[in-house]
Design a protein around this motif. Structure first.
Motif, mmCIF file in Angstrom:
data_model
loop_
_atom_site.group_PDB
_atom_site.id
_atom_site.type_symbol
_atom_site.label_atom_id
_atom_site.label_comp_id
_atom_site.label_asym_id
_atom_site.label_seq_id
_atom_site.Cartn_x
_atom_site.Cartn_y
_atom_site.Cartn_z
ATOM 1 N N ARG A 234 14.527 50.920 60.166
ATOM 2 C CA ARG A 234 14.323 52.015 59.206
ATOM 3 C C ARG A 234 15.694 52.506 58.770
ATOM 4 N N PHE A 235 15.800 52.868 57.503
ATOM 5 C CA PHE A 235 17.094 53.245 56.944
ATOM 6 C C PHE A 235 17.036 54.605 56.273
ATOM 7 N N VAL A 236 18.193 55.254 56.214
ATOM 8 C CA VAL A 236 18.390 56.460 55.412
ATOM 9 C C VAL A 236 19.577 56.173 54.499
ATOM 10 N N LEU A 237 19.704 56.953 53.440
ATOM 11 C CA LEU A 237 20.851 56.795 52.551
ATOM 12 C C LEU A 237 22.119 57.191 53.294
ATOM 13 N N ALA A 238 23.238 56.610 52.889
ATOM 14 C CA ALA A 238 24.504 56.830 53.587
ATOM 15 C C ALA A 238 24.864 58.310 53.657
ATOM 16 N N ASP A 239 24.603 59.064 52.604
ATOM 17 C CA ASP A 239 24.973 60.482 52.623
ATOM 18 C C ASP A 239 24.052 61.321 53.514
ATOM 19 N N LYS A 240 22.958 60.765 53.980
ATOM 20 C CA LYS A 240 22.037 61.468 54.894
ATOM 21 C C LYS A 240 22.202 61.013 56.339
ATOM 22 N N ALA A 241 23.039 60.021 56.579
ATOM 23 C CA ALA A 241 23.211 59.478 57.936
ATOM 24 C C ALA A 241 23.875 60.512 58.838
ATOM 25 N N LYS A 242 23.396 60.576 60.062
ATOM 26 C CA LYS A 242 23.952 61.509 61.047
ATOM 27 C C LYS A 242 24.828 60.725 62.013
ATOM 28 N N LEU A 243 26.048 60.472 61.570
ATOM 29 C CA LEU A 243 27.016 59.729 62.382
ATOM 30 C C LEU A 243 28.202 60.630 62.682
ATOM 31 N N ALA A 244 28.732 60.502 63.881
ATOM 32 C CA ALA A 244 29.937 61.245 64.245
ATOM 33 C C ALA A 244 31.130 60.650 63.509
ATOM 34 N N ASP A 245 32.140 61.480 63.265
ATOM 35 C CA ASP A 245 33.365 60.977 62.648
ATOM 36 C C ASP A 245 33.936 59.856 63.506
ATOM 37 N N GLY A 246 34.276 58.758 62.884
ATOM 38 C CA GLY A 246 34.861 57.636 63.599
ATOM 39 C C GLY A 246 33.867 56.743 64.316
ATOM 40 N N GLU A 247 32.566 57.039 64.187
ATOM 41 C CA GLU A 247 31.575 56.186 64.845
ATOM 42 C C GLU A 247 31.613 54.798 64.209
ATOM 43 N N LYS A 248 31.658 53.770 65.042
ATOM 44 C CA LYS A 248 31.780 52.402 64.548
ATOM 45 C C LYS A 248 30.420 51.842 64.171
ATOM 46 N N VAL A 249 30.423 51.021 63.106
ATOM 47 C CA VAL A 249 29.209 50.382 62.626
ATOM 48 C C VAL A 249 29.497 48.913 62.359
ATOM 49 N N LEU A 250 28.441 48.119 62.373
ATOM 50 C CA LEU A 250 28.509 46.740 61.904
ATOM 51 C C LEU A 250 28.026 46.795 60.465
ATOM 52 N N GLY A 251 28.872 46.428 59.515
ATOM 53 C CA GLY A 251 28.535 46.526 58.103
ATOM 54 C C GLY A 251 28.248 45.178 57.483
#
Length: 113
Positions: free
Chosen positions: A62-79
């Motif tokens: 399930r996905f949310v738009l990038a501007d709605k994502a609740k990620l901590a600053d500097g949290e790493k992702v696989l893009g």
């Protein structure tokens, strides 16, 4: 567990991935390192810690738009960016599942960690 994607109107995710430097890349065959043959028996046996399929894949992310994502600053992702479509899979979620089956840009992929 929620992943995020960019919307057609908001293409900030590819820029964010470029800044963090996390991309799924394929190496050219010429740059692949060839294994070195070994001689004699192996000193360290392979030990199986988990049963086969003990870590379930995420098969319907399930996905949310990038501007709605609740990620901590500097949290790493696989893009992943394919055909202009973007996905980002937070590594904190991939630590628990290791594989996400998805379709990006009309192509089926397995995002693995």
């Amino acid at each position: 567990m929620t992943f995020f994607r960019s919307s057609p109107a908001n293409q900030s995710l590819p820029a964010a991935l470029a800044v963090t430097g996390f991309f799924l890349c394929a190496a050219a065959p010429d740059s692949a390192k060839k294994p070195t043959p070994t001689s004699g028996p192996q000193k360290d046996p392979i030990v199986q810690l988990l049963d086969r399929d003990a870590i379930p894949a995420i098969r319907d992310p399930r996905f949310v738009l990038a501007d709605k994502a609740k990620l901590a600053d500097g949290e790493k992702v696989l893009g992943v960016v394919i055909g202009g479509e973007s996905r980002a899979y937070p590594l904190i979620d991939l630590d628990a599942h290791e594989v996400v089956d998805d379709v990006v840009g009309g192509k089926p992929i397995a995002a693995t960690w």
